[in-house]
Each structure stands twice: as C-alpha cells, then as structure tokens.
Design an enzyme around this catalytic site. Structure first.
Site: not given
Length: 231
Positions: A121, A148, A214
């Site tokens: 991230h 991810k 989100q």
C-alpha cells in the site's frame, strides 16, 4: 454473462460480536468478508469465523503500513496463524514484512488450504510504471497466491497507471487486485473488477470505511447491477 472480480466487505470493529451484526445486512452482496484483526480488542475470533456465511479474509495491518497493530511482528503473525487454524480462507501479509515471517504464513496457509494475499500500500501517491511493475514482480516471485497493490491517486493518470498493472498480471496468469485510494481512485475500485482484478474492497458504510475513497458494499452492488443488467 459478464465475468468480474470478487467483492470483499472490509470490517473494522472493536468486538467480534459487532462484526456479526454489521455484516448481516450486506453478507448476501459480498463474496468475501475481511476481518481487520488490528481493530479488535480481543482478536480471538474462532466462533466469529465459523458463524460468517462467506469465506473470511484476515488482515492484521501494522501501523507502518496504515493499520492499527502496535505489537511485535511475532505477535502479529501469531494472530494471523491462529485465524488460519480457525478457518480463515484468505490471509493478507505485507510485501514489506520480513521474508521469514511471510514464509511462515505461507506454510501455515498451505497446511490449512487457505490462500495468501501479499499486499503493498502506498498512502502518499502512485509510483511510476517501472516501479509498479517491479513491485508486481516481487510479488510473483514471492510465491503469493494473490497480489494486492494499492496506491493513492492524485489525478486520473494515476488511476489509469495502477489499472494498467492488471494487463501485466493477466499476461503472467497472476491473480492481482490493483486499484487506487482517494477521490481520483474511486473509479478504479469499480473498474478493476472488469479489467481482470481479482477482488475489490468495499465498506459497510461511509463511516466504517477502512481506506480513503472506499465505496460502500451497497453502492458498489448498485453500480454492478446497472452495468450487468440485460439490454
């Protein structure tokens, strides 16, 4: 029939009983439930995992990668290993975690028939294409089942750059979730599902979002329904 990635409902709660109550209204719309262990006061969630109607992903995000866990790395990995014993089907471990700890998680996951998501991230921005591809290469070389890569978009170009990583991953036959946080990245959370992305993450409500930008499970499902309706 449109093929798309999975929807993961991400849950950050203080008590495991709160997780069950919060998920009940969206469980039918999600494919996977992510439990953020770093948000729980008591991370012993065996009964919670057993009670949830969808496969569970466990994440124990450290403060050094935007999470809340402040204990030692050994304690953090111990909790993830316990969750695998309790029935979690996916486990998230950071690319920047020590290689021996990642290997321990991978061994435990294999023993219990679970899949390992190796994640990275960037809360500051979106690196250039060369850097993103290098990160993806590290993931594929690490033995991850799924990757991810999440960045922060400051422009439409940033969102396009992170989404373009899906083409590289598909050519390598490597399942990847790639999208961007922030207002400019919101569209990538939806688009990735139709561009080869393995999974996108959604919030139970705007107040319960676990990352900037989100989308809620309900709003995401509404968008998907509009896109997938028959002519």
């Amino acid at each position: 029939m449109v093929t798309r990635g999975l929807i993961c409902a991400s849950v950050m709660a203080g008590e495991s009983t709160d997780i069950l109550a919060a998920v009940s209204s969206v469980a039918a719309l999600a494919d996977v439930i992510e439990i953020r262990l770093d948000g729980l006061r008591d991370p012993r969630i065996a009964s919670c995992i057993a009670s949830l109607p969808k496969p569970v992903l466990v994440t124990n995000r450290p403060t050094w990668e935007g999470g809340r866990f402040t204990g030692s790395e050994k304690e953090r990995i111990d909790l993830l290993c316990q969750a695998l014993q309790w029935g979690a089907r996916y486990v998230d471990i950071e690319l920047l975690a020590a290689p021996d700890l990642r290997a321990r998680i991978q061994r435990k996951a294999k023993k219990h028939g679970a899949q390992v998501i190796i994640s990275n991230h960037d809360f500051q921005g979106t690196p250039n294409a060369e850097h993103l591809r290098a990160t993806l290469q590290q993931m594929t070389s690490s033995g991850a089942d799924i990757g991810k890569i999440v960045t922060t978009a400051a422009s439409p170009e940033d969102a396009l750059r992170i989404l373009s990583l899906q083409e590289v991953a598909m050519a390598a036959h490597f399942p990847l979730s790639a999208f961007a946080m922030g207002a400019h990245g919101a569209i990538s959370r939806l688009a990735t599902l139709y561009l080869g992305g393995f999974m996108t993450y959604a919030a139970l409500s705007p107040e319960q979002a676990t990352a900037p930008g989100q989308i809620t499970v309900q709003n995401l499902y509404t968008l998907l329904s509009l896109l997938e309706q028959n002519p």
